[in-house]
Structure formats: C-alpha cells, structure tokens
Design a protein around this motif. Structure first.
Motif, PDB file in Angstrom:
ATOM      1  N   THR A 297       0.832  -1.203   0.000  1.00  3.03           N
ATOM      2  CA  THR A 297       0.000   0.000   0.000  1.00  3.03           C
ATOM      3  C   THR A 297       0.870   1.257   0.000  1.00  3.03           C
ATOM      4  N   LEU A 298       1.875   1.282   0.869  1.00  2.10           N
ATOM      5  CA  LEU A 298       2.722   2.470   0.964  1.00  2.10           C
ATOM      6  C   LEU A 298       3.488   2.700  -0.340  1.00  2.10           C
ATOM      7  N   VAL A 299       4.028   1.621  -0.915  1.00  2.00           N
ATOM      8  CA  VAL A 299       4.805   1.756  -2.150  1.00  2.00           C
ATOM      9  C   VAL A 299       3.907   2.237  -3.300  1.00  2.00           C
ATOM     10  N   VAL A 300       2.754   1.589  -3.454  1.00  2.00           N
ATOM     11  CA  VAL A 300       1.872   1.951  -4.566  1.00  2.00           C
ATOM     12  C   VAL A 300       1.357   3.384  -4.404  1.00  2.00           C
ATOM     13  N   LEU A 301       1.022   3.752  -3.153  1.00  2.00           N
ATOM     14  CA  LEU A 301       0.547   5.117  -2.910  1.00  2.00           C
ATOM     15  C   LEU A 301       1.598   6.150  -3.265  1.00  2.00           C
ATOM     16  N   ALA A 302       2.849   5.883  -2.854  1.00  2.00           N
ATOM     17  CA  ALA A 302       3.935   6.824  -3.129  1.00  2.00           C
ATOM     18  C   ALA A 302       4.131   6.962  -4.634  1.00  2.00           C
ATOM     19  N   ALA A 303       4.105   5.802  -5.329  1.00  2.00           N
ATOM     20  CA  ALA A 303       4.266   5.819  -6.789  1.00  2.00           C
ATOM     21  C   ALA A 303       3.107   6.565  -7.438  1.00  2.00           C
ATOM     22  N   PHE A 304       1.910   6.314  -6.918  1.00  2.00           N
ATOM     23  CA  PHE A 304       0.709   6.945  -7.480  1.00  2.00           C
ATOM     24  C   PHE A 304       0.792   8.461  -7.339  1.00  2.00           C
ATOM     25  N   GLN A 305       1.251   8.912  -6.172  1.00  2.00           N
ATOM     26  CA  GLN A 305       1.332  10.354  -5.965  1.00  2.00           C
ATOM     27  C   GLN A 305       2.378  10.990  -6.889  1.00  2.00           C
ATOM     28  N   ALA A 306       3.515  10.298  -6.990  1.00  2.00           N
ATOM     29  CA  ALA A 306       4.573  10.809  -7.873  1.00  2.00           C
ATOM     30  C   ALA A 306       4.033  10.925  -9.302  1.00  2.00           C
ATOM     31  N   LEU A 307       3.288   9.902  -9.720  1.00  2.00           N
ATOM     32  CA  LEU A 307       2.740   9.909 -11.075  1.00  2.00           C
ATOM     33  C   LEU A 307       1.682  10.999 -11.251  1.00  2.00           C
ATOM     34  N   THR A 308       0.891  11.205 -10.206  1.00  2.00           N
ATOM     35  CA  THR A 308      -0.164  12.226 -10.316  1.00  2.00           C
ATOM     36  C   THR A 308       0.454  13.605 -10.505  1.00  2.00           C
ATOM     37  N   ILE A 309       1.575  13.817  -9.810  1.00  2.00           N
ATOM     38  CA  ILE A 309       2.232  15.121  -9.916  1.00  2.00           C
ATOM     39  C   ILE A 309       2.754  15.326 -11.335  1.00  2.00           C
ATOM     40  N   TYR A 310       3.382  14.266 -11.880  1.00  2.00           N
ATOM     41  CA  TYR A 310       4.008  14.440 -13.187  1.00  2.00           C
ATOM     42  C   TYR A 310       3.095  14.065 -14.348  1.00  2.00           C
ATOM     43  N   GLY A 311       2.198  13.104 -14.119  1.00  2.00           N
ATOM     44  CA  GLY A 311       1.441  12.597 -15.260  1.00  2.00           C
ATOM     45  C   GLY A 311      -0.063  12.760 -15.139  1.00  2.00           C
ATOM     46  N   SER A 312      -0.507  13.385 -14.044  1.00  2.00           N
ATOM     47  CA  SER A 312      -1.923  13.669 -13.872  1.00  2.00           C
ATOM     48  C   SER A 312      -2.796  12.436 -14.084  1.00  2.00           C
ATOM     49  N   GLN A 313      -3.719  12.476 -15.051  1.00  2.00           N
ATOM     50  CA  GLN A 313      -4.706  11.422 -15.219  1.00  2.00           C
ATOM     51  C   GLN A 313      -4.107  10.059 -15.576  1.00  2.00           C
ATOM     52  N   TYR A 314      -2.892  10.082 -16.134  1.00  2.00           N
ATOM     53  CA  TYR A 314      -2.299   8.797 -16.513  1.00  2.00           C
ATOM     54  C   TYR A 314      -2.061   7.905 -15.311  1.00  2.00           C
ATOM     55  N   ALA A 315      -1.986   8.519 -14.134  1.00  2.00           N
ATOM     56  CA  ALA A 315      -1.736   7.740 -12.923  1.00  2.00           C
ATOM     57  C   ALA A 315      -2.795   6.649 -12.739  1.00  2.00           C
ATOM     58  N   LEU A 316      -4.052   6.997 -13.030  1.00  2.00           N
ATOM     59  CA  LEU A 316      -5.124   6.007 -12.869  1.00  2.00           C
ATOM     60  C   LEU A 316      -4.991   4.881 -13.885  1.00  2.00           C
ATOM     61  N   VAL A 317      -4.608   5.243 -15.108  1.00  2.00           N
ATOM     62  CA  VAL A 317      -4.395   4.222 -16.135  1.00  2.00           C
ATOM     63  C   VAL A 317      -3.280   3.288 -15.681  1.00  2.00           C
ATOM     64  N   PHE A 318      -2.228   3.898 -15.120  1.00  2.00           N
ATOM     65  CA  PHE A 318      -1.099   3.105 -14.629  1.00  2.00           C
ATOM     66  C   PHE A 318      -1.562   2.123 -13.547  1.00  2.00           C
TER      67      PHE A 318
END
Lengths: 353, 238
Positions: A297-318
């Motif tokens: 959970t912690l790893v995926v959340l951290a990755a998700f946040q990083a992606l949201t900052i840089y890739g916005s909506q693509y984070a959900l696709v990821f």
C-alpha cells in the motif's frame, strides 16, 4: 518475562509471513527510522507521509476481509465515508473541548461498525457470497456517494453541520488533546504523525495476533472451504460477520483520520475510483498477508502520488495496468511474491552453510 | 435405542422427488452402509441429516432429540461428523494446519500440538505434515479429511464414499480403521460403491433406489436379493 515471550509467540504463526529474530530486528529498525524521520524532514513532507499512513488502515481492512476471509468487499469506502462524515458532524456540533474529538473518533468508528453489523447480518445470514457480496457492497458505497452528492442545499444539515454535497464538509476541528498548559492540537504535522504511526503499529501487531490465533485459523478455513469449516462445528456466518465488522471499523478509522488530516471530506471518497483503489493496493501488495499489504500500500501510494504530480490522469491508467500485471505475473501479490522468494533464498543459504 | 432416526423424510428438487418418505433407524454402535445406483438420493440423504438441505416434510431425531430445525454447526456440536464425497480439505493450508483447525476447539497449546502429532501418526501423514493439502495425493486427502472428521470424536460418523480413488490395499486399511473406530464406540453410516468395503465392515445395509428405501438387511440378505441385483449390483453379483 514469560508473558512477554508468549506475547511474542502469538505474533508469529502460519498466517503471517515474517518470523524469528531476523524479522523482528528488521521491524525494530524500520520502526526506529519511522520514529526518527520527522527530525530530519520538514512539516509538509511529514504531513504528506501521514496521508499515506491514513490509507493503510482501509487496506488492512480489505486484507482481513478479502485476503484472509475470502469475501471480496468492494465497498470498504462506505464505512470510510460514514465514519469520516460522522466525525465531522459530531465535532462541528460539539466542538473539541474536554478531549471530545477522541470520543468522536470512537463514536464515528462505532457508527461504521454498527452499519457493517446490520449490512453484514443480512448478507452473511442471507447467504450472499462470492461475487454477489462484492456487488452488494459496491452498490452500498455508490448509493451513499449519490446520496451525499445531492446534499448541497442548506436544508441538508445535522445540527450546525452542513453536509454540503460535492462542496464537501469542512472545518471540523482536528484531534485535540486537553492539556493543563493549553490543549495540544494534532494538525497534519509531527503530532498527528506520531499518533497515526502509533495506531498503525498497534493495529498491525493486533491483527497479527488475531490472525495467528484460533479465530484467524477459522477465518482462513472459511476462505479455503466454508462447508468443511461449518462441518467442523464452526458457526461460519458469525465468524464472517465479526470479521466484516472489524474490517469496517478499520475502514472507519481510515475515514476519521483522513477527515482529521485534511479537515475535509467529500462524497467522492465513497465513489467508484475511491472504492477500487484500495483493491489495487491490496492485490498488488499481497492480500493474504498483513506485512505485504502494508508495504504494498505504501509503495503503490507513493508511486501513485509521484505519477499524479508528473502525469496527472495517466496515474489512474497506470494503476489499472499495475493490477492487470499483478493478476498475470503474481496473482498472490508482488510484495508477497518477493518476500516468499527472499525467505526461500535465506533458507537455502542457511542450508548450504 | 436408535441413535439416528429418520421419520418419513421427503425432499423435492423442483419436480424431482429425491427423498421419498425415507424411514431409517440407526442403532448405536453399528456400522451401516448405504448403497444404491447413482441418483438414488444417497448424498441428498446425507445433506438432510447434516442440515445442508432441509426436508420438505419429516423429522430427524438424533439421540432422542429432534434436530430437524438445527443448523449444521449445531448438529456437529451434538455429535455428528462427516467426510464428504469430494475430499473437503483446506487446500491452501498445510496438512498440519488442517488438523489444527479441526482440533483447536477441544485442545490448546502444547496439548494441541501433541494431539495433532498423534493424529498425524494415526493417519500415516507425518512426512506430509508441512505439505499444502492441495498437493497431497487423492488417497492422502481422503485420509486427511477422515482425520479431521474423527478428531471431533463424534458419536455418529458419516462417510460419503470413503474409499473412492483408493487402491484395494488402501480400501482394506480404511475398512480396518472404520472397524477400529467402531470398536471404540463410534457409530458409522457410510455411502459406498465398493462392495469389498461393504462386505468387510457393514453389519446392516440399506439400499436406496429412486429416493426410497428399496431393501434393508444384512450383507448376505442384500447380496442374495434378486431385486437388488436387478437394479444395482447387476450380473457381477448375481
């Protein structure tokens, strides 16, 4: 001394990965780093870390109900929302004096648990199982979201608390400890960090004890073969209901902490995206193990946040891609897969020596 | 006194009359075999006795108590236990853990570990105790489930095809085990197609056919019965 040893015993067992002095030494090191971490960081980053921790409780609730119990609940966010809004309504009406915020925390979790008791009773004693359980729980959370969505008008209020529809409920007081020299307010900073970290450790260890107890054995037995479990004399519906209520309380704890953290909650926290994300964290981590769930959970959340900052909506696709990959490559979870691989490696190394 | 009594038991699945006015009395201490062609309603009768199905009409008495309305787990508490037709083990758990789950409500701590060891030795599964139950051979799964069923120390043990998939030697060993358990006071009701097993253990045999009790008696009487030969045992035993 003996009591301490038996306490340690009860933390380990066949239901949880990680045992022996090596694992607990590592646990102590990680805990020490987590305790020291605010000293080397700024308030904002610490507050952000609290945000990650907040979600671990709902992930653990899913780990319990789905991973160990075998019942996929798609609607843990319903309990998250009920407790979150519950805390808001209570504290906006009654304030934060005399430590009431902590009373509200327990009351709000209690509301979520009571709701789960009612819902769970009809589901488990009505013999709803498998995919239908997922559908019912998802329907419940979406219904709650739809209901809260239409409460924007001023007529939707409980006491002085406006429900506020999609504008969200806000300005509830944060957790406040009454103190002789003036109350200590746990804003999303170092104070809240230590409080949530403490809760996290308590809940993690408590669940380890629970799952390695005879109760945990029955829960896993029901996942493996409910008919056999009942024919060994276990009232399986009772066990399922208790597990569901404990899970709902944990999801509720997440909801309260989330509300406390941002002093804000909206109906989206019970919506489709919110409901599916915990499933992904838990599936990717390894739903049938507590430690894997926390790490995943912690790893995926951290990755998700990083992606949201840089890739916005693509984070959900990821996130979607990640789920598909997990199901294809490591159906029991990536983190759990790695941990099992490591433990095999260690035992082989020991064997070679 | 009869340990188990079925009074006029009826069960319909849609238009299918799977259990048709079945009366059966099981004496305490006997080994009773239930035979009959496929679809005779043998497994359904087991499910009725266990409370997985509820009869449309009729009553079930266990040790003098009417248990017709009791839930399954409550019937187990009264002293019933079962081994299913398809081995019902906890596939993802080790053999040892399977037995632990069966035994943990009667034993705790070191005593529990001892009981598990004893049962593993009794079943001859000591070497397989850390194996995942799903990876055991079919016969070993059967043994493991029989172990779980008898660990409850039931007064009445229901066995649904206990020797299916076993070699003749294994079948014979199972028969001996059933006789040993019976000597210790356990009443046994077994569904079985393997006539060698039935001959070995059964004191009385009931033949079910089309949901009805077709014949009942000692194994000699049943084998000699031409009507039974016609519907079930066929030429092989005629």
């Amino acid at each position: 001394m003996n009591g301490l040893v038996s306490l340690f015993r009860s933390l380990e067992g066949s239901q949880t990965v990680g045992r022996g002095p090596g694992f607990w030494a590592l646990f102590a090191i990680v805990l020490a780093i987590a305790c020291a971490y605010p000293l080397f960081s700024d308030g904002y980053t610490v507050g952000n870390t609290v945000y990650f921790f907040v979600w671990v409780f709902i992930a653990l609730s899913l780990c319990l109900i789905w991973g160990y119990g075998g019942s996929l609940s798609f609607g843990q966010t319903a309990f998250f929302g009920i407790a979150g809004y519950g805390y808001g309504v209570l504290t906006i009406n009654f304030g934060s004096a005399y430590g009431f915020t902590f009373v509200a925390l327990f009351l709000a979790i209690g509301m979520a648990a009571m709701f789960a008791l009612l819902l769970g009773y009809f589901m488990f004693f009505g013999r709803i199982a498998g995919v239908f359980l997922g559908i019912v729980t998802l329907a419940v959370t979406l219904m709650l979201e739809r209901f809260m969505a239409q409460t924007a008008g001023p007529e939707w209020r409980i006491g002085s608390a406006r429900l506020n529809g999609f504008n969200g409920m806000s300005a509830m007081p944060p957790l406040t400890i009454p103190w002789p020299g003036g109350p200590i307010v746990l804003i999303a900073d170092i104070g809240l960090y230590y409080f949530v970290l403490g809760l996290l450790v308590l809940v993690y260890l408590g669940l380890r004890i629970l799952m390695n107890s005879s109760f945990g054995n029955v829960i896993v037995a029901i996942r493996e073969n409910p008919e056999r479990a009942e024919m060994l004399g276990y009232d399986i519906r009772k066990y399922q209901l208790i597990t569901f209520v404990i899970g709902a309380a944990l999801a509720g704890l997440s909801g309260v902490l989330y509300t406390v953290w941002g002093q804000y909650i909206t109906p989206s926290s019970m919506g489709m995206t919110a409901a599916s994300l915990p499933l992904i964290w838990v599936a990717v981590g390894g739903r049938s193990d507590l430690t894997s769930t926390v790490i995943g959970t912690l790893v995926v959340l951290a990755a998700f946040q990083a992606l949201t900052i840089y890739g916005s909506q693509y984070a959900l696709v990821f996130m979607g891609v990640l789920l598909v990959l997990t199901v294809l490559i490591a159906p029991n979870g990536l983190v759990l897969g790695v941990m099992n691989w490591l433990s095999r490696l260690i035992s082989r190394y020991r064997g070679a020596k | 006194m009869a340990l188990l009594e079925l009074h006029d038991l009826n069960k319909h699945f849609g238009g299918l009359h799977v259990t048709n006015s079945v009366n059966l009395a099981l004496e305490a201490g006997e080994i009773h075999c239930l035979i009959g062609p496929n679809g005779a309603g043998k497994s359904t009768l087991f499910r009725l006795i266990l409370g997985e199905h509820h009869p449309g009409s009729g009553n079930i008495f266990f040790a003098g108590e009417n248990i017709t309305a009791l839930k399954s787990f409550a019937r187990i508490h009264r002293g019933l236990s079962v081994k299913f037709q398809v081995p019902g083990v906890f596939k993802g758990l080790s053999a040892r853990q399977n037995l632990e789950i069966a035994l943990q409500s009667r034993h705790r701590g070191a005593e529990l570990a001892q009981e598990i060891d004893r049962l593993l030795a009794f079943l001859g599964l000591e070497a397989e105790q850390v194996q995942t139950a799903g990876n055991l051979s079919h016969g070993q799964k059967q043994w493991l489930e029989i172990g779980m069923a008898i660990s409850l120390k039931p007064r009445l043990l229901l066995l649904d095809e206990p020797t299916a998939g076993m070699s003749p030697e294994e079948t014979h060993m199972t028969g001996e085990m059933v006789q040993r358990l019976n000597a210790e006071g356990m009443t046994v009701l077994a569904i079985e197609h393997d006539m060698a097993f039935v001959r070995q253990v059964a004191r009385r045999v009931t033949v079910l056919h089309l949901g009805q009790v077709f014949a009942q008696g000692s194994i000699q009487q049943i084998v000699a019965d031409e009507r039974v030969a016609a519907i079930y045992l066929g030429q092989a035993h005629a």
